[in-house]
Design an enzyme around this catalytic site. Sequence first.
Site, PDB file in Angstrom:
ATOM      1  N   ASP A 171      39.546  48.914  41.382  1.00 48.73           N
ATOM      2  CA  ASP A 171      40.283  47.875  40.671  1.00 48.73           C
ATOM      3  C   ASP A 171      41.414  48.459  39.839  1.00 48.73           C
ATOM      4  O   ASP A 171      42.418  47.791  39.589  1.00 48.73           O
ATOM      5  CB  ASP A 171      39.337  47.094  39.756  1.00 48.73           C
ATOM      6  CG  ASP A 171      38.461  46.110  40.518  1.00 48.73           C
ATOM      7  OD1 ASP A 171      38.819  45.766  41.651  1.00 48.73           O
ATOM      8  OD2 ASP A 171      37.423  45.696  39.965  1.00 48.73           O
ATOM      9  N   GLU A 177      35.001  41.741  50.777  1.00 44.98           N
ATOM     10  CA  GLU A 177      36.227  42.251  50.162  1.00 44.98           C
ATOM     11  C   GLU A 177      36.006  43.689  49.676  1.00 44.98           C
ATOM     12  O   GLU A 177      36.802  44.581  49.966  1.00 44.98           O
ATOM     13  CB  GLU A 177      36.610  41.347  48.988  1.00 44.98           C
ATOM     14  CG  GLU A 177      37.832  41.806  48.227  1.00 44.98           C
ATOM     15  CD  GLU A 177      38.055  41.008  46.954  1.00 44.98           C
ATOM     16  OE1 GLU A 177      39.180  41.083  46.418  1.00 44.98           O
ATOM     17  OE2 GLU A 177      37.118  40.331  46.487  1.00 44.98           O
ATOM     18  N   GLN A 218      31.737  42.518  39.138  1.00 38.97           N
ATOM     19  CA  GLN A 218      32.549  41.602  39.943  1.00 38.97           C
ATOM     20  C   GLN A 218      32.245  40.150  39.631  1.00 38.97           C
ATOM     21  O   GLN A 218      33.120  39.285  39.717  1.00 38.97           O
ATOM     22  CB  GLN A 218      32.344  41.898  41.432  1.00 38.97           C
ATOM     23  CG  GLN A 218      32.892  43.240  41.867  1.00 38.97           C
ATOM     24  CD  GLN A 218      34.364  43.410  41.515  1.00 38.97           C
ATOM     25  OE1 GLN A 218      35.230  42.692  42.001  1.00 38.97           O
ATOM     26  NE2 GLN A 218      34.655  44.375  40.651  1.00 38.97           N
ATOM     27  N   HIS A 275      34.469  38.091  37.129  1.00 32.71           N
ATOM     28  CA  HIS A 275      35.790  37.553  37.471  1.00 32.71           C
ATOM     29  C   HIS A 275      35.812  36.031  37.444  1.00 32.71           C
ATOM     30  O   HIS A 275      36.793  35.423  37.006  1.00 32.71           O
ATOM     31  CB  HIS A 275      36.207  38.021  38.875  1.00 32.71           C
ATOM     32  CG  HIS A 275      36.834  39.372  38.912  1.00 32.71           C
ATOM     33  ND1 HIS A 275      38.103  39.622  38.471  1.00 32.71           N
ATOM     34  CD2 HIS A 275      36.362  40.556  39.362  1.00 32.71           C
ATOM     35  CE1 HIS A 275      38.396  40.902  38.638  1.00 32.71           C
ATOM     36  NE2 HIS A 275      37.355  41.496  39.175  1.00 32.71           N
TER      37      HIS A 275
END
Length: 440
Positions: free
Chosen positions: A373, A339, A270, A273
């Site tokens: 994802d 999230e 993550q 990103h």
Amino acid sequence: MISRIDLRGRVLSRRELLEVLPRAEVDVEHAAETVAPILALVRAQGAAALRDLAERFDGVRPQHVRVPVAVLQQAVESLDPDVRVALDETIRRVRQVHAAQRPADFAVQVAPGATVRQRWIPVRRVGLYVPGGLAVYPSSVVMNVVAAQAAGVGSLAVASPPQKDHDGLPDEVVMATCALLGVDEVYAVGGAQAVAMFAYGAAGSDEVDDETLCEPVDVITGPGNVYVAAAKRLVRGLVGIDAEAGPTEIAVLADGTADAVHVAADLVSQAEHDPLAAAVLVTPSVELAGAVEAKLVDLVEATFHRGRVATALDGSQSAIVLVDDLEAGLDVVNAYGAEHLEIQTVDAAAWADRVTSAGAIFVGPFSPVSLGDYMAGSNHVLPTGGCSHYASGLGVHSFVRAVQVIEYDADALAQVADRIVTLADAEGLPAHGDAVRARF
């Protein structure tokens, strides 16, 4: 590489937890000052402004603001076969999950002749934004489009930034994915200007444009940077939005049984990103914390986006949080409202059922965030910045409205007429009562 926050031996209130937990600092209000003139320019000048802004922000002036259908079809034909197979499987799984999301209509007879029904009606038209800055996201095309299609939306438009190395067109795989999903209204427009185009509509300005380049939409969805979030804030009310998405987040609640390699790899996944991406491990195990720190050093050095990942992990938004036990850890992750939340513990499903705030929960060692994802079937457009305390991820519900339908006959209204008059008089609104009396 990543800091530690030691909460062992401390009993903190919810307010105190929110103060000490890491979080990316995103100044949407400041960004809104920059974005407001962009929105006004697009509103006034339409496609001419969109081309000027693309040249300014994306380094290319697109000939076609709306991508020709033939270009979309060509993108499908040139798509790598393995990518096509992967996209087809993602689409199949996401469709299967979202088909089950549509809420059911209902009807209740509250008395003889007195019925209240509720209908779920899709919005007329949506604008779906797909980022294209540090990375391009054909997977986000799937998440946005499939949810809207499952809701029954009749008119869908997709916008994604023009690429300098692609003659001012969006990323080729993004365009191919749109075509695979049956979407032929695709725009080479990025950032705040895409939000403006969707919210206000845009007139054409070039011989290749239609007179009306883009009709306004009712709802705008899709992730983006702080300027996209600020633009959404400014047009909220004129149109519906899904959320003001911020930098991506992962939190992992893990005990000493978790595999340090799995945890570290998921944090890195993550962090790649965005330099502002948040990676948080919550654990009562000092041994696991140390092992993860050691693995991060090796994994960051080996990963493709090592600079971006190192910045994210070293930032104030990322940390390893040490707690006394899993109960305390549960309090921390519920306060944080990530999230993406992974549960890597003994009896992970039971702990997951006690989570009250998260965009999506990934249970056990073989349900990494990367699965969500792309291929889980769930939606990866999720609330960030603690918004999971009150908001949901993108889904069919993002594109439908509940409309109540009330139908009483004369006898049913007569039964409650006097009580309506009584309440109307109590509220000082006698004309309300008179409207009922007039029928008898």
